[in-house]
Enzyme design. Structure first.
Site, short mmCIF file in Angstrom:
data_model
loop_
_atom_site.label_atom_id
_atom_site.label_comp_id
_atom_site.label_asym_id
_atom_site.label_seq_id
_atom_site.Cartn_x
_atom_site.Cartn_y
_atom_site.Cartn_z
N LYS A 116 26.54 0.73 19.35
CA LYS A 116 26.40 2.32 18.65
C LYS A 116 25.70 2.70 17.54
O LYS A 116 24.68 3.89 17.54
CB LYS A 116 27.90 2.82 18.98
CG LYS A 116 29.06 2.17 19.71
CD LYS A 116 30.63 2.65 19.70
CE LYS A 116 31.25 3.30 20.80
NZ LYS A 116 32.82 2.38 20.69
N VAL A 152 28.42 7.00 22.59
CA VAL A 152 28.72 6.84 20.60
C VAL A 152 29.92 7.75 21.05
O VAL A 152 29.68 9.20 21.14
CB VAL A 152 27.48 6.82 20.33
CG1 VAL A 152 28.37 6.75 18.53
CG2 VAL A 152 26.59 5.90 21.03
N GLU A 203 25.68 11.04 26.24
CA GLU A 203 26.47 11.56 25.75
C GLU A 203 27.88 10.60 25.02
O GLU A 203 28.21 10.32 24.15
CB GLU A 203 27.40 12.70 25.70
CG GLU A 203 27.83 13.37 24.35
CD GLU A 203 26.89 13.32 23.01
OE1 GLU A 203 25.91 14.19 23.33
OE2 GLU A 203 27.22 12.73 22.25
N1 HSE Z 1 36.71 -0.49 22.63
C1 HSE Z 1 35.97 0.78 21.81
C2 HSE Z 1 37.29 1.60 20.81
C3 HSE Z 1 36.31 2.06 23.19
O1 HSE Z 1 37.95 1.11 20.76
O2 HSE Z 1 36.50 2.64 20.12
C4 HSE Z 1 35.28 3.39 22.94
O3 HSE Z 1 34.09 2.71 22.54
#
Ligand code: HSE
Ligand code: NDP
Length: 440
Positions: free
Chosen positions: A209, A136, A133
């Site tokens: 994602k 993403v 979970e």
């Molecule tokens: N580097 C990612 C972001 C972290 O800024 O959303 C979360 O997956």
């Protein structure tokens, strides 16, 4: 009530997310025991530097080890929690754990986007759970709804802001007029962007994602390599200002779509790119480092998921939810809903996807220019929605701003190439896709 044997956890990684997982396991121990029906106990924590000072972390130092392989193999370990990241050695650890029948909880989006197939096969071999979970949109419950709650429905489109760093940067550019570099510096100072922000600003993180969301939404294995990807490094203050002119804002969107062709064949697509969206769009108001995902399904209609998409504690919340779920399943001698990839739908390339473009051209300001430009669009079968012209002062130049109707991306790209080769076009100043219905 009989006292149950503790379920033992191997925790791999104790950085931003792992530290918060360990803290929550300690702080919530009694409630977790009540919810699972058995206590959880940490068998060991594998890190790169076991001797490093971990501050006030509420676990004995002896639990830390650099031997992740040995920890995963321990016969008394029931659940492996992987919060290290990267492809290897994480994949090997998790495959070994799953094949041995241990449950796995991971936040490793890069690995899942590359090779969920191998992990899912190992989970099937071991007849055990693979939950992710946290991979993403951090704390937002999103994958379980896609994997379970919406399993009776047909998901048609998933549109999301799934990277907090880039959303912070674009929101800053929109609210202050700052350029990309200035907004990135601020994101770095505030700890949103990492020292090397490439994965975020070039869209790799969001593409991983997108692959995970498309796979779950459409029951088809979609990998990061299948996702069309453009980051935000070329988005300028002028693009953001142009978006404002037409009542839009610029967002880095992750879009996964399922389409049924007239012959009844279904196919899917996944893409990540900056896009102008109308300020009335549900995703336009998602500011700062927040994430939001808009899911459209045939029977459910439109669903919106919103919240903190990154950070130690929010991500650990999702990891803990998975730990409770897999622990309960172990207690009851069952496993949860496995990944399904039965649909195996064709993945459509970007060129086939219909979208709209906003194009700014620096052109010679003389008779016939507009007609020549319009002819190029017509020759490529691209219909123009609006054209706006602004004089550029004394230099005999004008700015032409054209917004198209929907057309296949390949036709739009060929149109831009053809425009760039015209003598009367001094420069293609900017090109950006447009999503959602705009008034002009
Ligand atoms: N580097 C990612 C972001 C972290 O800024 O959303 C979360 O997956
Ligand atoms: P960190 O870099 O903060 O932590 C990584 C941890 O892994 C550290 O404890 C490190 O050890 C350990 N580690 C690194 N290499 C090895 C190795 N070879 N063997 C054993 N341990 C190792 O990462 P995050 O906590 O930020 O991220 C962890 C995972 O969660 C990643 O998959 C990431 O994509 C995902 N994720 C992160 C989010 C976030 O907001 N940070 C949000 C959503 C998902 P040491 O402490 O000794 O350096």
């Amino acid at each position: 009530m009989t006292r149950m044997e503790p379920l033992k956890l191997a925790i791999l990684g104790c950085g931003t997310v792992g530290t918060e997982v360990v803290r929550l396991l300690h702080e919530q121990a009694d409630d977790l025991t009540a919810r699972i029906g058995a206590p959880l106990s940490i068998a060991g924590i594998a890190v790169r530097r076991p001797d490093r000072d971990r501050g006030a972390l509420p676990v004995p130092r002896e639990l830390f080890t650099s031997d992740a392989v040995g920890l995963v193999k321990r016969a008394d370990v029931d659940i492996v929690v992987e919060v290290v990241g990267g492809l290897e050695p994480a994949r090997s650890w998790l495959v070994d754990a799953l094949r041995a029948g241990k449950s796995v909880v991971t936040a490793n989006k890069a690995l899942l986007a590359e090779d969920t197939a191998t992990l899912a096969a190992a989970a099937a071999d071991g007849d055990t759970d693979l939950y992710y979970e946290a991979a993403v949109a951090g704390a937002i419950p999103l994958l379980r709804p896609l994997r379970e709650s919406l399993h009776g429905d047909r998901v048609t489109r998933i549109t999301g802001i799934v990277n907090g760093t880039t959303n912070y940067i674009l929101s800053k550019m929109d609210s202050t007029g700052a350029g990309f570099g200035e907004a990135l510096d601020e994101a770095t100072e505030l700890g949103y962007a990492e020292a090397d922000p490439t994965a975020d600003v070039e869209g790799f993180d969001a593409a991983a994602k997108a692959a995970i969301l498309a796979s779950l939404g459409f029951h088809t294995r979609v990998t990061a390599a299948d996702v069309y990807r453009v980051g935000i490094t070329d988005v300028t203050a002028a693009d953001v200002a142009a978006a404002k002119e037409m009542g839009c804002t610029v967002k880095l969107l992750c879009i996964a779509e399922r389409r049924t062709d007239p012959d009844g064949t279904d196919s899917v697509s996944a893409r990540v790119h900056p896009a102008m969206i109308p300020r009335s769009h549900p995703l336009a108001g998602v500011g700062d480092a927040y994430n939001a995902v808009f899911v459209e399904a045939e029977a459910a209609g439109q669903l919106m998921f919103y919240g903190a998409g990154a950070g130690g504690a929010p991500t650990a919340s999702a990891v803990l939810g998975d730990i409770v779920a897999v622990a309960r399943n172990r207690r009851l001698g069952r496993s949860g809903t496995p990944d399904s990839a039965y649909a195996n739908l064709r993945i459509r390339p970007m060129g086939e996807i219909e979208t709209r473009y906003h194009i700014s051209l620096d052109v010679a300001d003389r008779a016939g220019v507009l007609a020549t430009v319009a002819t190029v669009f017509a020759e490529h079968g691209v219909s123009i929605q609006t054209v706006r012209q602004e004089g550029r002062g004394q230099g005999g130049e004008a700015l032409l701003v054209i917004v198209t109707h929907r057309a296949p991306d390949a036709a739009l790209r060929s149109t831009v190439d053809a425009l760039a080769s015209l003598d009367i076009v001094r420069q293609v100043a900017s090109v950006m896709r447009v999503e959602g219905e705009t008034a002009q």
